[in-house]
Design an enzyme around this catalytic site. Structure first.
Site, PDB file in Angstrom:
ATOM      1  N   LYS A  65      41.398  35.467  51.032  1.00  0.00           N
ATOM      2  CA  LYS A  65      40.079  35.405  50.394  1.00  0.00           C
ATOM      3  C   LYS A  65      39.597  33.967  50.487  1.00  0.00           C
ATOM      4  CE  LYS A  65      37.966  36.751  45.905  1.00  0.00           C
ATOM      5  NZ  LYS A  65      38.247  37.362  44.583  1.00  0.00           N
ATOM      6  N   SER A 140      35.169  41.149  43.157  1.00  0.00           N
ATOM      7  CA  SER A 140      34.602  40.118  43.996  1.00  0.00           C
ATOM      8  C   SER A 140      35.313  39.984  45.350  1.00  0.00           C
ATOM      9  CB  SER A 140      34.665  38.773  43.272  1.00  0.00           C
ATOM     10  OG  SER A 140      36.019  38.371  43.096  1.00  0.00           O
ATOM     11  N   SER A 164      38.941  42.071  40.191  1.00  0.00           N
ATOM     12  CA  SER A 164      38.512  41.832  41.573  1.00  0.00           C
ATOM     13  C   SER A 164      39.487  42.268  42.660  1.00  0.00           C
ATOM     14  CB  SER A 164      38.169  40.357  41.773  1.00  0.00           C
ATOM     15  OG  SER A 164      36.913  40.123  41.210  1.00  0.00           O
TER      16      SER A 164
HETATM   17  N1  GLN Z   1      33.571  41.830  38.024  1.00  0.00           N
HETATM   18  C1  GLN Z   1      34.254  40.651  37.562  1.00  0.00           C
HETATM   19  C2  GLN Z   1      33.266  39.576  37.214  1.00  0.00           C
HETATM   20  O1  GLN Z   1      32.167  39.604  37.707  1.00  0.00           O
HETATM   21  C3  GLN Z   1      35.157  40.167  38.656  1.00  0.00           C
HETATM   22  C4  GLN Z   1      35.984  39.025  38.236  1.00  0.00           C
HETATM   23  C5  GLN Z   1      37.157  38.746  39.119  1.00  0.00           C
HETATM   24  O2  GLN Z   1      38.163  39.442  38.994  1.00  0.00           O
HETATM   25  N2  GLN Z   1      37.091  37.720  39.958  1.00  0.00           N
HETATM   26  O3  GLN Z   1      33.569  38.714  36.449  1.00  0.00           O
END
Ligand code: GLN
Length: 476
Positions: A65, A140, A164
């Protein structure tokens, strides 16, 4: 080599000399060249060849990532503010994977700094879901999920602060785990909310996931929060069977949560029946503080993000605004131009909940609720072995469908956030499909350091149901 080949099958092929590590490399490079353009999953590929012939992951290419540092390579966390930032060292997890014989071949698309659930907050445009290009692969870690689902790489790394890894793996019919907080080093991972952030892998099978997780973990002197336990081989004990007499907890509102999609509900009910067939004993449980997960995540993750992101001000890292007259202007313009809309929203909330006069009402209160969730979890796991619930209440979002309603998207993390807040592990496994052919997932949660048990349970479920064997069309 066939498309969608697993890590296990590549390992077997290499051992039996059916193909070489160079063949593996060129196989995946060609697949990326053929399919990445329509998916926008991979931001950049690296010129890297397999170097090592020994180790549990020898000759296996992977993608990282974009928030995981690789020495000498751009690592931008999906953000314009770091578009030109080259990491001067490897994240520990990259080192660990290299020691196991794997090598990174590129970086994947993501919501800026990990903030988002659809991939649409990336500075590089959204990644697309290989199961349906008009849908989001989830976020994400959007690009990592899309790349593995389309078979462009045998595994990809993601990070999870609040769903995420699990949410995109659910949206893309993949396996993903949020491990116990501290299982994997965060050194070299660009921070979002440091008290939740963990790294994990996207894979096609539970076995592959266990294999990668075994290589990722270990004590790191650069990260004082890493758990003091020697690395474990989580593939041992994956025999397709549930432990005898396994007690599986089902939350009171697992089927009635707000915004629950009918097909997700039906799939979850079916999954429960499958678990019973496997010999599990279902136990209905209540965790009264569960419902506060979203609220306290909203506060704590934004507070930590606001603090972590204060380092990006044009002085040390990445892009600096041009034509500036003084230091204040440099800070302001760099942040104004460099950060996207969601980041700014979160910094505003984060600084607000930490500010004098509000800290007690919001941040300190949220920390107390976090302790309450932990106490209830500890109590709960005295009477059950694992907890099972849907991964998300909804089907994969359509691209462009949710950008005007961030609150609705935040709410879709209902089943995800409580364990992130207390750093306990959870494993997402494919559970079925909607009538329109979109993946639906289920997750198994356990107490701290129960990774072995979760992999064993997930493996039995996977072997029994076989949903992981389905692949998206058009990537053969
Ligand atoms: N949907 C979560 C957020 O927007 C994702 C966070 C994550 O795990 N990086 O905070």
């Amino acid at each position: 080599m066939k498309p969608f080949i697993t890590i296990k099958a590549i390992r077997d092929g290499l051992t039996n000399k059916k193909f070489s590590a160079v063949d593996v490399h060129s196989f995946f490079t060609k697949r990326i060249a053929a399919h990445n353009q329509k998916l926008n999953a991979i931001i950049e590929t690296h010129e890297q060849q397999p170097a090592q012939t020994t180790g549990p992951l020898a000759g296996i290419p992977f993608l990282r990532k974009d928030n995981i540092s690789q020495n000498g390579q751009t690592t931008s966390a999906g953000s314009n503010i770091l578009r030109n930032y080259r990491a001067p060292y490897n994240a520990t997890i990259i080192e660990n994977l290299q020691k196991a014989g794997a090598y990174s071949i590129g970086r994947t698309n993501m919501d800026e700094f990990g903030m988002g659930s659809t991939g649409e907050f990336s500075a590089y445009g959204p990644a697309k879901n290989p199961w349906n290009l008009s849908k989001s692969p989830g976020g994400s870690s959007s690009g990592s999920a899309a790349a593995v689902a389309a078979g462009l790489v045998p595994f990809a790394l993601g990070t999870e602060t609040g769903g995420s890894i699990r949410m995109p793996s659910s949206f893309c019919n993949l396996v993903g785990m949020y491990p116990t907080y501290g299982h994997n080093s965060r050194y070299g991972v660009i921070a979002f909310a440091s008290s939740n952030d963990q790294v994990g892998a996207f894979t096609k099978t539970v076995y592959d996931n266990a294999l990668v997780m075994s290589a990722l973990g270990g004590v790191d002197t650069h990260d004082a929060t890493t758990v003091q336990q020697p690395p474990k081989d989580y593939t041992l004990g994956l025999d397709g069977k549930l432990p005898e007499g396994l007690r599986v907890g089902i939350l009171k509102d697992a089927l009635t949560a707000e915004g629950m999609n009918d097909e997700v509900r039906a799939t979850f009910e079916q999954s429960l029946r499958e678990m019973e067939k496997l010999g599990a004993k279902l136990v209905h449980v209540d965790l009264p503080s569960w419902k506060y997960g979203i609220a306290i995540y909203f506060i704590i993750a934004r507070a930590e993000a606001a603090s972590n992101l204060s380092r990006f001000d044009g002085s040390l890292y990445g892009v600096r605004a041009q034509d500036i007259k003084n230091l204040k202007e440099m800070n302001e313009l760099t942040r104004q131009q460099g950060f996207g809309i969601e980041i700014k929203r979160r910094i505003l909330v984060g600084n607000f909940v930490l500010s004098a006069g509000h800290r007690d009402a919001f941040y300190n209160q949220a920390c107390k609720v976090r302790a309450l969730i932990k106490a209830e979890f500890d109590e709960l796991f005295k009477s059950i072995d694992v907890l099972m619930c849907p991964t998300t209440p909804s089907l994969p979002f359509g691209l462009g469908e949710t950008t005007s309603d961030p609150i609705a998207v935040y709410l879709s993390d209902y089943f995800i956030l409580p364990n992130n807040m207390i750093g306990t592990p959870a494993l997402q496994v494919p559970a079925g499909f909607s009538k329109t052919g979109l993946p639906i997932g289920v997750q198994f949660l356990g107490p701290r350091l129960s990774e072995s048990l979760l992999y064993k349970v997930g493996h039995a479920f996977e072997e029994h149901t076989g949903h992981h064997l389905k692949n998206p069309q058009g990537y053969e």
